[in-house]
Design an enzyme around this catalytic site. Structure first.
Site, PDB file in Angstrom:
ATOM      1  N   SER A  93       7.057  -0.257  -3.253  1.00  0.00           N
ATOM      2  CA  SER A  93       6.745  -0.637  -4.626  1.00  0.00           C
ATOM      3  C   SER A  93       7.379   0.320  -5.644  1.00  0.00           C
ATOM      4  O   SER A  93       8.583   0.494  -5.659  1.00  0.00           O
ATOM      5  CB  SER A  93       5.227  -0.727  -4.787  1.00  0.00           C
ATOM      6  OG  SER A  93       4.875  -1.418  -5.954  1.00  0.00           O
ATOM      7  N   ASP A 194       3.810 -11.936  -2.000  1.00  0.00           N
ATOM      8  CA  ASP A 194       3.517 -10.681  -2.696  1.00  0.00           C
ATOM      9  C   ASP A 194       2.845 -11.028  -4.020  1.00  0.00           C
ATOM     10  O   ASP A 194       3.440 -11.695  -4.859  1.00  0.00           O
ATOM     11  CB  ASP A 194       4.819  -9.908  -2.932  1.00  0.00           C
ATOM     12  CG  ASP A 194       4.602  -8.516  -3.493  1.00  0.00           C
ATOM     13  OD1 ASP A 194       3.600  -8.300  -4.199  1.00  0.00           O
ATOM     14  OD2 ASP A 194       5.456  -7.645  -3.244  1.00  0.00           O
ATOM     15  N   HIS A 224       1.658  -7.510  -0.466  1.00  0.00           N
ATOM     16  CA  HIS A 224       2.451  -6.449  -1.098  1.00  0.00           C
ATOM     17  C   HIS A 224       2.497  -5.159  -0.279  1.00  0.00           C
ATOM     18  O   HIS A 224       3.557  -4.588  -0.050  1.00  0.00           O
ATOM     19  CB  HIS A 224       1.905  -6.159  -2.499  1.00  0.00           C
ATOM     20  CG  HIS A 224       2.672  -5.112  -3.229  1.00  0.00           C
ATOM     21  ND1 HIS A 224       4.000  -5.276  -3.598  1.00  0.00           N
ATOM     22  CD2 HIS A 224       2.316  -3.861  -3.657  1.00  0.00           C
ATOM     23  CE1 HIS A 224       4.414  -4.192  -4.232  1.00  0.00           C
ATOM     24  NE2 HIS A 224       3.414  -3.318  -4.267  1.00  0.00           N
TER      25      HIS A 224
END
Length: 252
Positions: A93, A194, A224
């Site tokens: 991320s 996600d 995610h």
């Protein structure tokens, strides 16, 4: 303020190949610890830092900015680079955003990147209001624990601090402009389901980088935080194979 369980940084002194592991926004090393330990078991030197403002309470994150997070990432990279012949970046991320900035700045000193659902573009349009809203509302509901696997806790905050989110948005714009400077080999893991970072983020990344050694793999069973989800072992095995391939090529 004491650390949340599992938020401790992790370091392992292994061989001459190093890996810098970077967690995401409002998360902690807990989301990356199994991946870091898999790399250590492979004999790699590993650094998994706790980014400033993370791992305690969301209010602590709201007084930090992307430069604080990046300075920690850069410091840990430089320490690894002193002792290692090659250094790779593993990230999730926003950790991917910081890693891309590092790759653009460090060039050939970075041997390769393995990114999981990297944030390169802010989701939706609501971020456009952050310059104003952050002065009116300190936080919004959190984004942690987007995991398909039941009973998994990534050690993230239950609130999203908006001053910090605004700073992250500023970094996305900087990194988007830098992407053509990224030339290192890239292994990208992306979750089609996600709920935090949209596919458009990875699409933008792949369309702008200058890397020629690029592979994308889908985490079909994960959300995610795929590093703690059903496809975690695929990520661990794939990333270590990526490192082995590139270290063998460097020796050859």
């Amino acid at each position: 303020m004491p650390l949340m369980p599992g938020a401790e940084p992790y370091h392992h002194h292994g061989g001459p190949v190093g890996v810098l592991v970077c967690h995401g926004f409002t998360g902690s090393p807990a989301s990356m610890r199994p991946w870091a330990e898999a790399a250590a078991a492979e004999g790699l030197s590993v650094s998994l830092p706790l980014l400033p403002g993370h791992g305690t309470q969301w209010q602590d994150l709201n007084v930090t900015r992307w430069q604080d997070w990046y300075s920690t990432v850069e410091r840990e990279f430089d320490l690894l680079a002193k002792d290692c012949e090659q250094v790779f970046l593993f990230a999730l991320s926003m950790g991917g955003l910081l890693s891309l900035h590092l790759a653009a700045q460090k060039g050939a000193a970075v041997s390769g990147l393995v990114l999981v659902n990297p944030l390169v573009r802010m989701p939706g349009q609501s971020h456009r209001a952050l310059p104003l809203v952050r002065h009116l509302v300190p936080s919004l509901p959190g984004i942690a624990n987007d995991v398909a696997k039941p009973d998994v806790n990534e050690g993230g905050y239950t609130r999203t601090p908006l001053h910090a989110a605004h700073s992250m948005a500023q970094l996305t714009r900087l990194v988007q402009a830098e992407l053509p400077q990224v030339t290192q080999p890239l292994l990208l893991f992306r979750s089609p389901q996600d709920h935090v970072v949209p596919a458009a983020s990875s699409e933008l990344l792949l369309s702008r980088i200058s890397s020629t050694d690029v592979e994308e793999k889908l985490c079909e069973r994960s959300f995610h935080v795929a590093t703690l989800d059903h496809d975690a072992e695929m990520i661990f095995d794939g990333s270590l194979g990526f490192v082995r391939r590139l270290t063998t090529a460097a020796k050859g």
